[in-house]
Enzyme design. Structure first.
Site, PDB file in Angstrom:
ATOM      1  N   ASN A 208       0.849  -1.182   0.000  1.00 16.25           N
ATOM      2  CA  ASN A 208       0.000   0.000   0.000  1.00 16.25           C
ATOM      3  C   ASN A 208       0.883   1.229   0.000  1.00 16.25           C
ATOM      4  O   ASN A 208       1.977   1.213   0.580  1.00 16.25           O
ATOM      5  CB  ASN A 208      -0.900   0.031   1.242  1.00 16.25           C
ATOM      6  CG  ASN A 208      -2.037  -0.960   1.157  1.00 16.25           C
ATOM      7  OD1 ASN A 208      -2.400  -1.401   0.084  1.00 16.25           O
ATOM      8  ND2 ASN A 208      -2.588  -1.322   2.307  1.00 16.25           N
ATOM      9  N   LYS A 289      12.084 -16.093  -9.329  1.00 11.82           N
ATOM     10  CA  LYS A 289      11.273 -15.088 -10.004  1.00 11.82           C
ATOM     11  C   LYS A 289      10.315 -15.753 -10.987  1.00 11.82           C
ATOM     12  O   LYS A 289      10.710 -16.579 -11.816  1.00 11.82           O
ATOM     13  CB  LYS A 289      12.175 -14.098 -10.752  1.00 11.82           C
ATOM     14  CG  LYS A 289      11.392 -13.027 -11.496  1.00 11.82           C
ATOM     15  CD  LYS A 289      12.316 -12.107 -12.278  1.00 11.82           C
ATOM     16  CE  LYS A 289      11.507 -11.114 -13.105  1.00 11.82           C
ATOM     17  NZ  LYS A 289      12.371 -10.218 -13.904  1.00 11.82           N
ATOM     18  N   PRO A 309      -3.985 -10.934   8.693  1.00  8.72           N
ATOM     19  CA  PRO A 309      -4.606 -10.616   9.982  1.00  8.72           C
ATOM     20  C   PRO A 309      -4.958  -9.129  10.046  1.00  8.72           C
ATOM     21  O   PRO A 309      -4.223  -8.290   9.525  1.00  8.72           O
ATOM     22  CB  PRO A 309      -3.531 -10.985  11.006  1.00  8.72           C
ATOM     23  CG  PRO A 309      -2.253 -11.020  10.240  1.00  8.72           C
ATOM     24  CD  PRO A 309      -2.606 -11.437   8.853  1.00  8.72           C
ATOM     25  N   ASP A 310      -6.083  -8.819  10.677  1.00  7.89           N
ATOM     26  CA  ASP A 310      -6.530  -7.441  10.845  1.00  7.89           C
ATOM     27  C   ASP A 310      -5.959  -6.938  12.173  1.00  7.89           C
ATOM     28  O   ASP A 310      -6.489  -7.228  13.249  1.00  7.89           O
ATOM     29  CB  ASP A 310      -8.059  -7.384  10.861  1.00  7.89           C
ATOM     30  CG  ASP A 310      -8.593  -5.959  10.827  1.00  7.89           C
ATOM     31  OD1 ASP A 310      -7.988  -5.094  11.488  1.00  7.89           O
ATOM     32  OD2 ASP A 310      -9.602  -5.720  10.151  1.00  7.89           O
ATOM     33  N   PHE A 327      -6.849   4.364  11.612  1.00  7.48           N
ATOM     34  CA  PHE A 327      -6.847   5.360  10.536  1.00  7.48           C
ATOM     35  C   PHE A 327      -7.660   4.829   9.366  1.00  7.48           C
ATOM     36  O   PHE A 327      -7.679   3.621   9.105  1.00  7.48           O
ATOM     37  CB  PHE A 327      -5.416   5.661  10.092  1.00  7.48           C
ATOM     38  CG  PHE A 327      -4.773   6.786  10.844  1.00  7.48           C
ATOM     39  CD1 PHE A 327      -4.429   7.965  10.203  1.00  7.48           C
ATOM     40  CD2 PHE A 327      -4.524   6.676  12.197  1.00  7.48           C
ATOM     41  CE1 PHE A 327      -3.839   9.008  10.898  1.00  7.48           C
ATOM     42  CE2 PHE A 327      -3.942   7.702  12.908  1.00  7.48           C
ATOM     43  CZ  PHE A 327      -3.592   8.882  12.242  1.00  7.48           C
ATOM     44  N   LYS A 344     -16.223   1.843  10.182  1.00  4.67           N
ATOM     45  CA  LYS A 344     -14.968   1.170  10.499  1.00  4.67           C
ATOM     46  C   LYS A 344     -14.718   1.194  12.002  1.00  4.67           C
ATOM     47  O   LYS A 344     -14.248   0.202  12.582  1.00  4.67           O
ATOM     48  CB  LYS A 344     -13.809   1.840   9.758  1.00  4.67           C
ATOM     49  CG  LYS A 344     -12.463   1.157   9.954  1.00  4.67           C
ATOM     50  CD  LYS A 344     -11.389   1.787   9.064  1.00  4.67           C
ATOM     51  CE  LYS A 344     -10.069   1.045   9.176  1.00  4.67           C
ATOM     52  NZ  LYS A 344      -9.044   1.585   8.262  1.00  4.67           N
ATOM     53  N   LYS A 348     -14.395  -2.393  13.900  1.00  6.27           N
ATOM     54  CA  LYS A 348     -13.062  -2.780  14.374  1.00  6.27           C
ATOM     55  C   LYS A 348     -12.874  -2.534  15.868  1.00  6.27           C
ATOM     56  O   LYS A 348     -11.763  -2.652  16.383  1.00  6.27           O
ATOM     57  CB  LYS A 348     -11.995  -2.038  13.564  1.00  6.27           C
ATOM     58  CG  LYS A 348     -12.101  -2.309  12.073  1.00  6.27           C
ATOM     59  CD  LYS A 348     -10.770  -2.299  11.381  1.00  6.27           C
ATOM     60  CE  LYS A 348     -10.883  -2.745   9.926  1.00  6.27           C
ATOM     61  NZ  LYS A 348      -9.598  -3.083   9.332  1.00  6.27           N
TER      62      LYS A 348
END
Length: 407
Positions: A208, A289, A309-310, A327, A344, A348
Site C-alpha cells: 500500500n 522469479k 490478519p486485521d 486510521f 470502520k 473494528k
C-alpha cells in the site's frame, strides 16, 4: 514550542563543537533566545564571534570580564535560563557537573543551575565506555539531567563505536518537544506506521502507498507528551525520533506478531494503528522469479490470495484493550468520509478513527483529518502532520483521563 524560551548553550572543547553552531541556528529559527557559553578549549575550535553572529548576543567565556548581563553571569544565567544545553558534552564537563566542581564559567553555571539540563555527549568511544564516565552519567541522570546520545559511528580519531555527537537537527527537534505539555506522562504508547510489503517472489510484491510520515509524527508527538513510545515500522526511509523504540517489520504478519508480542509483554495505555497494512498476501511465495508467461499463459494470473490478519481489530477485541485508534485513508470527503470512518470504528472496536482523503494526504507534508467516534466527530486542519499528531493525542488523552491506568 520554543517561542521566547531562553536557552543557554554551553560549548566545550571537542572537534564536534562546530556542530553546535548549527544547533544554535536551529534553536533561534524555532523562536528561542540563545546565549552561548564557551570554555577556553571550545574557543580553540570555534570562535565566540561565530555564536555572537548566530544568536545576536554576546558569547560568554569567563567571569573575569564585565558582561552586559551583570557581574556574575553564572548566577544571572542560572536565574533566567529555561534550559541549559551542553553540546558537545565532553568527559571533562560531565565529570565536573557530576561532582559539583566549579572552576570555570561553564562548570560554575552547571553547579548553580536551577533549570533542566540536557547533555549531548561527544568523546572517544573508550572514554564513553569507561566505568568512571558511566558512574558520572548515572549520577547526573539521578539528578534529573537528560542525555541525548552519543551515537555509534566513525570518530575523528579513527575509532568506531558509541561516541559521536547526535546531529543538531535531532537535538533541536527533541528540545522543541521538551516544553510540550506532558499530557501522556507515564503512559505507554504503541504505534504502527508505514506500509507492509507482501512478497510474491524474490523480486516482486504488493504493498500500500504510505510514506510513514504521519505515524512517525505521532511517535514524536507522543514522546514529546511524556509517553514511553514503541514504533512498529514497515519498510520506510525515515529515521525514528530520538528516544523512541523502533521495531522494523516487512509483512502484515510480522507487524501483527510484533504488536501482539508488545501487548502481551506489558501494560499498554494507547495503541494507534497508522500503518497501511496490506489486506491480502499470496498464498505462497515463489522461490524463484516468476516469468511473465509460462507456455503463453500469464503466470501471475494463477496466484491464490490469502487474507492477512486485521491488526486493528485484533487489538480492539483483546481482553481489557488499550485505547485503540485506527486510521481510514479513503478516496471520499465530507459526509461520505465520516460515514466510512464511523462504520470502520464500530466494526473494528476502535475508540475512534482518524479519517482523511488519501488523495491529498499521501506523500504530503500536511493533512486534514476527521476524528470520528461511534457518536462524535471533530475536524482539524489543514495543518502539518506534526500538528495533526498533537491534536490526535489531545483527543486520546481525553479518553485516557476517563480510564484507569493499565496495570
Amino acid at each position: 514550542m520554543l517561542q521566547g524560551k531562553r536557552i543557554t548553550l554551553i560549548v566545550t572543547g571537542g572537534i564536534a563543537a562546530f556542530k553546535s553552531c548549527e544547533a544554535a541556528r536551529l534553536l533561534m529559527k524555532s523562536g528561542a533566545e540563545v546565549t552561548a557559553v564557551l570554555t577556553e578549549h571550545a574557543a580553540e575550535f570555534v570562535t565566540p564571534l561565530t555564536f555572537e553572529a548566530l544568536t545576536g548576543r554576546p558569547a560568554l567565556t569567563t567571569e573575569w570580564r564585565k558582561h552586559p548581563g551583570g557581574p556574575m553571569p553564572h548566577i544571572d544565567l542560572a536565574r533566567t535560563s529555561d534550559l541549559i544545553l551542553v553540546m558537545p558534552a565532553t568527559a571533562n564537563i560531565i565529570a565536573k557537573a557530576a561532582h559539583g566542581i566549579a572552576d570555570n564559567l561553564a562548570s560554575t553555571l552547571l553547579a548553580a543551575r536551577r533549570s533542566p539540563v540536557i547533555f549531548v555527549p561527544a568523546m572517544n568511544e573508550a572514554m564513553w565506555k569507561a566505568p568512571a564516565a558511566a558512574r558520572n552519567v548515572e549520577a547526573l541522570r539521578l539528578d534529573g539531567a537528560v542525555f541525548l546520545g552519543p551515537v555509534p559511528g566513525l570518530q575523528a580519531c579513527g575509532d568506531k563505536g558509541p561516541g559521536r555527537m547526535m546531529e543538531p537537527r535531532e537535538v533541536a527537534e527533541f528540545i522543541e518537544g521538551f516544553f510540550a505539555p506532558k499530557v501522556l506522562a507515564g503512559r505507554r504508547v504503541l504505534i504502527t506506521a508505514g506500509p507492509t510489503y507482501e512478497a510474491i517472489d524474490p523480486v516482486r510484491g504488493i504493498t500500500n502507498r504510505s510514506s510513514g510520515r504521519q505515524g512517525f509524527a505521532l511517535a514524536r508527538a507522543a514522546r514529546d507528551a511524556g509517553a514511553e513510545v514503541t514504533l512498529v515500522a514497515g519498510p520506510v526511509s525515515l529515521s525514528a525520533p530520538v528516544n523512541v523504540r523502533r521495531i522494523d517489520v516487512v509483512s502484515a504478519r510480522e507487524m501483527d506478531a510484533a504488536v501482539q508480542e508488545e501487548l502481551d509483554g506489558g501494560p499498554c495505555d494507547l495503541f494507534i494503528g497508522v500503518a497501511a497494512v496490506a489486506d491480502w498476501r499470496p498464498g505462497a511465495v515463489a522461490e524463484r522469479k516468476l516469468k511473465k508467461t509460462v507456455m503463453g499463459v500469464p503466470a501471475l494470473a494463477d496466484l491464490i490470495w490469502v487474507e492477512n490478519p486485521d491488526v486493528l481489530t485484533r487489538v480492539g477485541t483483546r481482553p481489557n484493550p488499550p485505547v485503540t485508534i485506527g486510521f481510514a485513508a479513503e478516496t471520499a470527503e465530507g459526509a461520505m468520509l465520516t460515514a466510512f470512518a464511523r462504520e470502520k470504528c464500530v466494526r473494528k472496536h476502535a475508540s475512534f478513527i482518524v479519517a482523511n482523503d488519501a488523495r491529498r494526504a499521501l506523500n504530503a507534508d500536511t493533512n486534514e483529518i476527521r476524528i470520528v467516534g461511534p457518536d462524535s466527530e471533530r475536524v482539524f486542519g489543514p495543518a502539518t502532520k506534526l500538528e495533526c499528531a498533537r491534536f490526535i493525542l489531545e483527543c486520546a488523552a481525553e479518553l485516557l483521563a476517563k480510564r484507569p491506568r493499565q496495570a
